[in-house]
Design an enzyme around this catalytic site. Structure first.
Site, PDB file in Angstrom:
ATOM      1  N   HIS A 145     -25.538  10.231  17.763  1.00 10.01           N
ATOM      2  CA  HIS A 145     -26.505  10.978  16.954  1.00 10.01           C
ATOM      3  C   HIS A 145     -26.323  12.481  17.068  1.00 10.01           C
ATOM      4  O   HIS A 145     -27.200  13.245  16.661  1.00 10.01           O
ATOM      5  CB  HIS A 145     -27.940  10.595  17.348  1.00 10.01           C
ATOM      6  CG  HIS A 145     -28.304   9.184  17.026  1.00 10.01           C
ATOM      7  ND1 HIS A 145     -29.548   8.648  17.289  1.00 10.01           N
ATOM      8  CD2 HIS A 145     -27.588   8.175  16.469  1.00 10.01           C
ATOM      9  CE1 HIS A 145     -29.576   7.382  16.908  1.00 10.01           C
ATOM     10  NE2 HIS A 145     -28.402   7.072  16.405  1.00 10.01           N
ATOM     11  N   ASP A 186     -26.671   6.758  20.554  1.00 14.17           N
ATOM     12  CA  ASP A 186     -27.785   7.698  20.390  1.00 14.17           C
ATOM     13  C   ASP A 186     -27.233   9.106  20.573  1.00 14.17           C
ATOM     14  O   ASP A 186     -26.047   9.329  20.347  1.00 14.17           O
ATOM     15  CB  ASP A 186     -28.906   7.365  21.378  1.00 14.17           C
ATOM     16  CG  ASP A 186     -30.282   7.724  20.834  1.00 14.17           C
ATOM     17  OD1 ASP A 186     -30.517   8.925  20.597  1.00 14.17           O
ATOM     18  OD2 ASP A 186     -31.118   6.825  20.643  1.00 14.17           O
TER      19      ASP A 186
END
Length: 442
Positions: free
Chosen positions: A280, A257
């Protein structure tokens, strides 16, 4: 020997004696160099909290508490470290002088640890070995594993590993389908901690976020490592919320993430020398989801490398949601290597279609800069600035952008909505300067 000669001889003897029996002391309140850089704005650790030198030097004059030698801990991966660690913490926290807790080399099972202050003096934990969480998330009644709360003056170092044993939990993460999904344990929580250094520590395979920072002041991560595969769900590397003076320096983050995510109330956050990917990217937000969110102010990200991530540097807020503000955010001297959406402002952030895109975001964004950002993009949209229709972005600067789309087909493009950025230096792809435009690279 005359009287004057006798006086000189006596003084010489006294000087020799004095200098041979004393040592130079640092001025009161000074800190030994630890390689740590001050937080943005020059914030310094609280007075009285002596910092250890880099490499884990012990606090001067303090006791050393070995969890194995003194408290009977066993590195057999079966005996719970909790009783020994909690007894060591209790003794260290009550000590009027700085104290070091040592977790030696070996692998220890740790069910849970709630390390709570206030403490009477600085506490250092030298984690030299590995601590492992129970693999089954059902072993946790709350989304907490190792928690530091209400501590002023904390050091965590030693080169050790904090292993959340997350793979079993990742398959049970339902957040992609359920916005009220159950929270899973976080490897490290810092709640209302001040004057802290976390250095030369690895957090591995957390079941959820690796690090969560809430209500903290002057906390530094130096040569910190986050390690998890790119498909580990909801495993943000370091998440910051309602904290002032967080520094993340010379750190490597590989996760599934956001490498670093900043929630509401994040102030004076400095990110320097971070390597991010997979993951991310580095994100401010998401913002505007909850009522009474606090402003974000003062974010400085520079000299970072982002590789193979789904996003680069981004600011994101929810549409049709709550009011908020974010300002004074700066991203400079960043290298992108095959990164999706390298530069992204997304005020229509709507994962899993859990929002109303017809209504604009109520978060006001201003004083934003992207400077000297170079490398390659894995998406056609290289620079994407999508701001709120009701609250357009203000004071946005783009300077010296050189990002090439390496995929097939059309060249990379810039896209803008409800923003008119100020431009300087090279622009590849050409920057959009009017609202609602999309401009392709040559």
């Amino acid at each position: 020997m005359g009287v004057e000669q006798l006086k000189i001889a006596v003084i010489s003897v006294l000087l020799v004696f004095f200098t041979s029996t004393t040592k130079a002391q640092p001025p009161a309140g000074t800190q030994p160099a630890a390689g740590a850089q001050p937080a943005a704005g020059g914030a310094q650790p609280a007075a009285g909290g002596a910092q250890p030198a880099a490499g884990g030097a012990q606090p001067a004059g303090g006791a050393v508490l070995d969890v194995v030698a003194k408290f009977g801990a066993k590195a057999d991966e079966q005996t719970d470290l909790n009783p020994a660690l909690m007894n060591a913490w209790k003794e260290a926290c009550a000590s009027p002088t700085p104290t070091t807790i040592v977790i030696p080399k070996g692998t220890f099972l740790l069910s849970k640890a709630e390390l709570t202050g206030p403490c009477k003096a600085r506490v250092e934990i030298q984690l030299q070995g590995t601590v492992k969480a129970p693999g089954d998330p059902a072993a946790f009644k709350t989304p907490d594993w190792i928690v530091f709360s209400n501590v002023v003056g904390l050091t965590l170092n030693g080169g050790g590993v904090i292993d959340g044993q997350g793979p079993l939990a990742w398959g049970k993460n339902t957040c992609a389908k359920d916005k009220f999904c159950a929270a899973l344990p976080v490897n490290l929580r810092f709640n209302f901690v001040s004057d802290a250094i976390i250095q030369d520590i690895t957090t591995k395979d957390s079941k959820q976020f690796h690090v969560n920072i809430l209500g903290c002041k002057n906390i530094k991560f130096i040569k910190f490592t986050v390690s998890a595969p790119g498909d580990s769900a909801n495993t943000d590397g370091i998440h910051i919320g309602r904290s002032d003076g967080v520094s993340i320096l010379d750190t490597t983050i590989k996760t599934g993430d956001d490498c670093i995510s900043l929630g509401d109330g994040s102030k004076n956050v400095t990110v320097i020398g971070v390597t991010c990917g997979p993951g991310h990217g580095i994100s401010v937000g998401s913002l505007g989801k909850w009522k009474n969110e606090e402003p974000v102010n003062g974010v400085f990200v520079r000299n970072c490398t982002i590789s193979g991530t789904s996003n680069g540097v981004r600011i994101k807020s929810w549409p049709a949601a709550e009011a908020g503000t974010a300002s004074d955010m700066h991203f400079e001297d960043i290298t992108m290597d095959n990164v999706g959406n390298p530069i992204l402002v997304d005020q229509e952030y709507c994962p899993w279609n859990q929002c109303n895109l017809k209504a604009p975001s109520n978060v006001k964004l201003s004083k934003i800069s992207f400077k000297n950002i170079r490398g390659t993009s894995s998406t056609v949209e290289v620079v994407k600035l999508v701001c709120s229709k009701s609250l357009p972005c203000e004071e946005v600067d783009l300077a010296d952008i050189d990002l090439a789309f390496k995929g097939p087909g059309a060249p990379g493009v810039s896209q803008c909505s409800h923003v008119k950025p100020k431009l300087a230096g090279k622009m590849n792809p050409p920057a959009c300067t009017a609202e609602g435009t999309k401009i392709a690279a040559n």
